[in-house]
Scaffold this motif. Structure first.
Motif, PDB file in Angstrom:
ATOM      1  N   ASN A   1       0.825  -1.205   0.000  1.00 26.35           N
ATOM      2  CA  ASN A   1       0.000   0.000   0.000  1.00 26.35           C
ATOM      3  C   ASN A   1       0.862   1.259   0.000  1.00 26.35           C
ATOM      4  O   ASN A   1       0.508   2.275  -0.609  1.00 26.35           O
TER       5      ASN A   1
ATOM      6  N   ARG B   1      -0.508   6.918  -6.811  1.00 27.57           N
ATOM      7  CA  ARG B   1      -1.224   8.125  -6.390  1.00 27.57           C
ATOM      8  C   ARG B   1      -2.722   8.093  -6.742  1.00 27.57           C
ATOM      9  O   ARG B   1      -3.221   8.922  -7.516  1.00 27.57           O
TER      10      ARG B   1
ATOM     11  N   GLN C   1       0.343   4.110  -2.816  1.00 29.98           N
ATOM     12  CA  GLN C   1       0.063   5.536  -2.570  1.00 29.98           C
ATOM     13  C   GLN C   1       1.165   6.415  -3.169  1.00 29.98           C
ATOM     14  O   GLN C   1       0.878   7.463  -3.751  1.00 29.98           O
TER      15      GLN C   1
ATOM     16  N   THR D   1      -7.053   1.796  -1.353  1.00 32.18           N
ATOM     17  CA  THR D   1      -5.943   1.060  -0.748  1.00 32.18           C
ATOM     18  C   THR D   1      -5.493  -0.063  -1.677  1.00 32.18           C
ATOM     19  O   THR D   1      -6.283  -0.554  -2.501  1.00 32.18           O
TER      20      THR D   1
END
Ligand code: SF4
Length: 229
Positions: free
Chosen positions: A133, A141, A137, A147
């Motif tokens: 995760n 993005r 991220q 998630t």
């Protein structure tokens, strides 16, 4: 601005493939740092309307006829499912008696508003490009609240109820998912999703190759390991 765009027809597995992009500019729910289309000015995961759709649908019909296509691949500038007319696109293709292949990053495939649309397609591609995760991220993005765990769960749930050919494309990125521990995690994800076919890919664009590209030999090793589970 508006309209669909097309790639030159090509042959794949003996079929004439017509690739169509149904988004006028990039609309995606992710904003990957290595996206070949550029930055996501419009991060989106709900459907919206686009200009010139009627003329685009007419053009699609004649493109199918003129190119004598045998498979239509909806490969768009982002997430094609957000075009509110994607059902019309699929109906036109089906009306010509042709199968549809749809490319998605996979996150919204199992959402109720999109699942039935994806189920209409004979082939659906989902993607993974990271194995945590944190990296999801950092380098993909996505829209806030997404998630990595849900990305996998959404594709798994979609695949479980889908009757077509589900293809999982795994992109290997230097420094993110090319070590042995990552390969083992990818193997587990492949087993969990249980796709009909796995494609192993790497970044081919020169501007991303230096930082994230995988050398030939390592890419061969990883491909062999992942394609022989
Ligand atoms: S999922 Fe694909 S289209 Fe969307 S930002 Fe990432 S690379 Fe670009």
């Amino acid at each position: 601005m508006g309209g669909f765009s097309y790639k030159d027809i090509y042959i794949e597995d003996g079929r004439r493939v017509l690739e169509v992009n149904i988004l006028p500019e990039k609309h995606c729910n992710f904003d990957c740092i290595f996206c070949p289309i550029g930055r996501s000015q419009n991060k989106v995961d709900t459907q919206k309307s686009f200009d010139r759709i009627d003329s685009s649908l007419i053009e699609l019909e004649s493109m199918i006829e003129n190119t004598k296509a045998e498979l239509i691949f909806i490969n768009s500038k982002g997430e094609a499912l957000v075009n509110e007319k994607i059902i019309d696109v699929i109906h036109i293709i089906k009306g010509k008696g042709l199968p549809v292949k749809l490319l998605s990053n996979g996150y919204i495939l199992n959402w109720p508003e999109f699942k039935e649309i994806a189920n209409m397609c004979e082939e659906v591609i989902g993607e993974i490009k990271v194995i945590s995760n944190e990296d999801f991220q950092k380098i993909q993005r996505p829209i806030g609240g997404y998630t990595f765990e849900n990305h996998i769960l959404n594709m798994k749930a979609f695949r479980e109820q889908y009757n077509g050919k589900f293809i999982l494309e795994v992109t290997i990125l230097k420094g993110y998912n090319d070590d042995e521990e990552s390969i083992q995690k990818i193997k587990n994800i492949i087993k969990e999703i249980s796709p009909d076919k796995v494609i192993i890919a790497r970044l081919e664009e020169e501007r991303f190759k230096k930082k994230l590209g995988i050398m030939d030999e390592r890419f061969e090793e990883i491909s062999t390991a992942l394609l022989n589970i």
